[in-house]
Design a protein around this motif. Structure first.
Motif, short mmCIF file in Angstrom:
data_model
loop_
_atom_site.label_atom_id
_atom_site.label_comp_id
_atom_site.label_asym_id
_atom_site.label_seq_id
_atom_site.Cartn_x
_atom_site.Cartn_y
_atom_site.Cartn_z
N UNK A 1 0.82 -1.21 0.00
CA UNK A 1 0.00 0.00 0.00
C UNK A 1 0.85 1.26 0.00
N UNK A 2 0.30 2.32 -0.58
CA UNK A 2 0.93 3.62 -0.51
C UNK A 2 0.46 4.37 0.72
N UNK A 3 0.60 5.69 0.69
CA UNK A 3 0.28 6.47 1.88
C UNK A 3 -1.21 6.54 2.18
N UNK A 4 -2.06 6.14 1.23
CA UNK A 4 -3.49 6.17 1.53
C UNK A 4 -3.88 5.06 2.50
N UNK A 5 -2.95 4.12 2.77
CA UNK A 5 -3.20 3.11 3.79
C UNK A 5 -1.90 2.93 4.58
N UNK A 6 -1.54 3.99 5.31
CA UNK A 6 -0.22 4.01 5.94
C UNK A 6 -0.07 2.95 7.02
N UNK A 7 -1.17 2.54 7.68
CA UNK A 7 -1.04 1.53 8.72
C UNK A 7 -0.54 0.21 8.14
N UNK A 8 -1.10 -0.17 7.00
CA UNK A 8 -0.61 -1.39 6.35
C UNK A 8 0.85 -1.28 5.97
N UNK A 9 1.26 -0.08 5.53
CA UNK A 9 2.66 0.12 5.17
C UNK A 9 3.56 -0.04 6.38
#
Length: 443
Positions: A282-290
């Motif tokens: 994921x990119x920054x639109x799903x930072x928790x997953x990152x």
């Protein structure tokens, strides 16, 4: 007047009427100051016929303006004992210098002059192009660069992340000074910039210096709406108060693939093979997953007790070195596993990595292993936010790809993960059946 955004960071964040963001943190015990200007003008912004333009422009920025001769800025900084540099990636370009705090008023206006009024003179353009061409040629002497670039091309296909930031020799030969000036006018505008000032300079003086440069205060009509981080439609996964930009150019889409994409490269005079495997994240639109994938990267290969290092290097001695890395990017991040090994072990090592990923998804992660990974990342975060240049880079990076406030929440997010969260992320992003693999072997 600049509008003060409710401070969440130790730094204060201001938004000027022109759209320019200014981030300032006062460090009273520090005799130096870092000024770091970030621009949403990385390789992802390049037009179809302008690949390599963003990085080439980084070089040309220092070739002067109507008021500054080529090389004058470097002389000004170095004459005061300072240091300056610049970096271009897919998501940004940024220009920074370190100087004694009292010298900021003598240096920051010159950096603003360079960034906003770059002349891009023709004679310097053709001279500097030879420098960039030589930089490109030197990369092809590096087997690790060759392998990693081929892996990127394989996994990202037509997306801009699959291109080298440097461009190719043929790309650069198509560029013209006027095309570069158009690119510069389009993206090097206040709406597209973040100025970060960290160190021994008070807030009032920092803001005063920024506002003495007229073009930082003028909103431009040259910048297209796409360039200023449009908000994704619908609910953002960044959390309350956060927005993120898509950044995809027309007709591009996030890289999606199934199965194994395999390629093999043979190089002369290569002593050890390279095995490179990659998955998109994921990119920054799903930072928790990152951030969770950051933890998985540590679990797999950080230190002798990590899973891949322990089994493949320490116990079975099948690799000389093995590492994994998660690179957060604005649109689609990249998770990689890389190994240096003898060619005869390639097939065996790839198979064992796949087995390790399967076990990661099915066997519970112990509390001790999870605690080790959290401790490593939180300590690493603390160590990387000690100096003015580290803080300036952190704030500028996050404000360019998302929002600066994200820089604060990394340790909190890392500590919040449970073992089952990481297993779910591994199942979602680290399939042992869908990945890209590039093998670099001796001829």
């Amino acid at each position: 007047m600049p509008q003060l955004i409710t401070p969440v960071l130790p730094a204060a964040i201001f938004k000027l009427d022109s759209g320019l963001t200014v981030i300032h943190q006062y460090l009273p015990a520090t005799p130096v100051v870092v000024a770091d200007v970030w621009v949403r003008a990385g390789a992802s912004r390049e037009p179809e016929n302008g690949f390599g333009m963003a990085h080439f422009l980084e070089h040309m920025i220092f070739k002067g303006t109507p008021l500054l001769a080529p090389g004058a800025f470097d002389y000004i900084i170095e004459n005061r004992g300072g240091m300056t540099n610049a970096v271009t990636s897919h998501d940004y370009a940024h220009y920074f210098f370190t100087t004694a705090a009292p010298d900021l008023k003598h240096t920051l206006p010159h950096l603003a002059e360079l960034l906003l009024n770059a002349a891009i003179p023709e004679d310097e353009f053709f001279r500097e192009r030879e420098v960039v061409l030589e930089e490109i040629r030197s990369c092809y002497d590096d087997p690790d660069w060759i392998g990693f670039q081929a892996l990127n091309e394989s996994i990202y296909q037509r997306h801009s992340y699959g291109r080298s930031v440097l461009g190719t020799e043929s790309d650069l030969m198509k560029h013209s000074p006027e095309a570069m000036r158009r690119f510069h006018r389009k993206y090097y505008q206040p709406e597209n910039m973040t100025v970060v000032i960290v160190g021994g300079v008070a807030q009032e003086l920092a803001l005063e210096l920024v506002q003495t440069f007229p073009q930082f205060l003028e909103r431009s009509d040259c910048l297209e709406a796409e360039a200023i981080a449009p908000v994704i439609a619908g609910e953002s996964k960044l959390g309350k108060g956060f927005t993120a930009s898509t950044g995809y150019e027309q007709n591009q889409s996030p890289p999606v693939f199934s199965g194994v994409r395999r390629q093999e490269i043979r190089l002369p005079r290569l002593e050890q093979a390279r095995l490179l495997m990659a998955w998109t994240g994921p990119g920054v639109d799903y930072y928790r997953g990152a951030y969770g994938l950051d933890l998985l990267s540590v679990l797999l290969s950080e230190g002798r007790s990590s899973r891949l290092v322990r089994e493949l290097r320490e116990e079975q001695q099948l690799v000389q070195a093995i590492s994994s890395n998660f690179s957060l990017q604005r649109e689609s991040s990249l998770f990689t596993i890389s190994a240096w090994l003898e060619p005869q072990h390639l097939e065996r090592v790839e198979y064992l990595i796949r087995i390790c990923l399967d076990e990661l998804q099915t066997t519970p992660i112990s509390l001790g292993e999870l605690a080790r990974c959290k401790r490593f990342l939180c300590n690493n975060y603390a160590f990387s936010t000690e100096t003015p240049d580290q803080l300036a880079g952190l704030y500028g990076y996050y404000n360019t790809i998302a929002e600066a406030k994200l820089a604060l929440f990394y340790p909190e997010q890392i500590q919040s993960f449970q073992a089952e969260d990481l297993q779910n992320l591994a199942r979602q992003h680290l399939s042992s059946h869908s990945y890209a693999v590039t093998v670099v072997k001796p001829c």
